[in-house]
Design an enzyme around this catalytic site. Structure first.
Site, mmCIF file in Angstrom:
data_model
loop_
_atom_site.group_PDB
_atom_site.id
_atom_site.type_symbol
_atom_site.label_atom_id
_atom_site.label_comp_id
_atom_site.label_asym_id
_atom_site.label_seq_id
_atom_site.Cartn_x
_atom_site.Cartn_y
_atom_site.Cartn_z
ATOM 1 N N ASP A 158 0.901 -0.843 -0.121
ATOM 2 C CA ASP A 158 -0.037 0.162 -0.023
ATOM 3 C C ASP A 158 0.782 1.653 -0.364
ATOM 4 O O ASP A 158 2.145 1.260 0.918
ATOM 5 C CB ASP A 158 -1.325 -0.210 1.011
ATOM 6 N N ARG A 159 0.486 2.438 -0.662
ATOM 7 C CA ARG A 159 1.634 3.481 -0.657
ATOM 8 C C ARG A 159 1.410 4.082 0.355
ATOM 9 O O ARG A 159 2.966 4.438 0.816
ATOM 10 C CB ARG A 159 0.152 4.312 -1.210
#
Length: 232
Positions: free
Chosen positions: A69-70
């Site tokens: 995830d970012r």
């Protein structure tokens, strides 16, 4: 393997590299592959690093093996050859790559260590996964194992091992038992981190090299901040 970083040129932290594989320590905010934001993905940064290091003209081959995830940090593996990519993909798909995460949470879990089993259903409208105790339509079974490894002044450090790899799995399952990850507004923490990160870090990875058939063990140092520093 120690937490030595081989290279941090252009702010890229390379943890391991050979002819077939390159492993980097993803920073918060990096996207692994290009998306609708148009931001430069980590894959392009790694390609540029390879092109410069080895003086490669033209397009550089790089295969994306998995994602994070970012706002999450830690270990990301890329394939440098078309020979290694399908083998790495199979390793990850068959769960033969053992991943360990660190999560800094606000509340202590109900047990010092436990296995969490839920059915996760993703809502694409808000890009969020919801954990259910029983199977619901379009849900996927999610299993993780956690244990408390350190008590900090205001937080708890958990070690998490995934048995399945679902969308936002750690974030969703931990929030369901009241262990909200620091900075993770989406999953119930009360405020964001200044850099939009969350305190979830892909800490360890071990797998058998897809070509050389040797064991590879990698540890990624967490970002430099007072809370992560207190975890070490």
């Amino acid at each position: 393997m120690s937490e030595k970083i081989i290279s941090n040129k252009n702010n890229l932290q390379v943890l391991f590299e050979d002819n077939h594989i390159i492993v980097v320590n993803k920073r918060a905010g990096d996207i692994v592959q290009g998306d609708k934001t148009g931001d430069t993905p980590l894959s392009d940064v790694v390609k540029a690093y390879i092109a410069e290091k080895y003086n490669k003209p033209g397009n550089v081959y790089l295969g994306v093996v998995h994602r994070l995830d970012r706002p999450t940090t830690g270990i990301i593996v890329f394939s440098k050859t078309s020979k290694a990519l399908p083998r790495l993909n199979k390793l990850f798909a068959d769960k033969e790559a053992k991943k360990t995460y660190w999560a800094v949470v606000k509340n202590a879990p109900p047990k010092t260590e436990d296995t969490l089993k839920h059915w996760l259903k993703k809502n694409p409208k808000n890009n969020k996964s919801y954990a259910h105790a029983k199977e619901v339509k379009d849900s996927k079974h999610a299993i993780l194992h956690y244990k408390k490894i350190k008590t900090l002044d205001r937080y708890i450090l958990l070690e998490v091992n995934l048995e399945t790899g679902r969308h936002h799995q750690i974030r969703s399952q931990l929030s369901t038992i009241g262990c909200h990850i620091k900075g993770d507004l989406k999953y119930g923490f009360d405020r964001s981190n200044k850099d939009a990160s969350i305190h979830l870090h892909a800490r360890h990875l071990s797998f058998i090299h897809p070509v050389r058939k040797e064991p590879i063990n990698i540890t990624a140092p967490p970002p430099k901040d007072p809370i992560w520093d207190a975890c070490l």
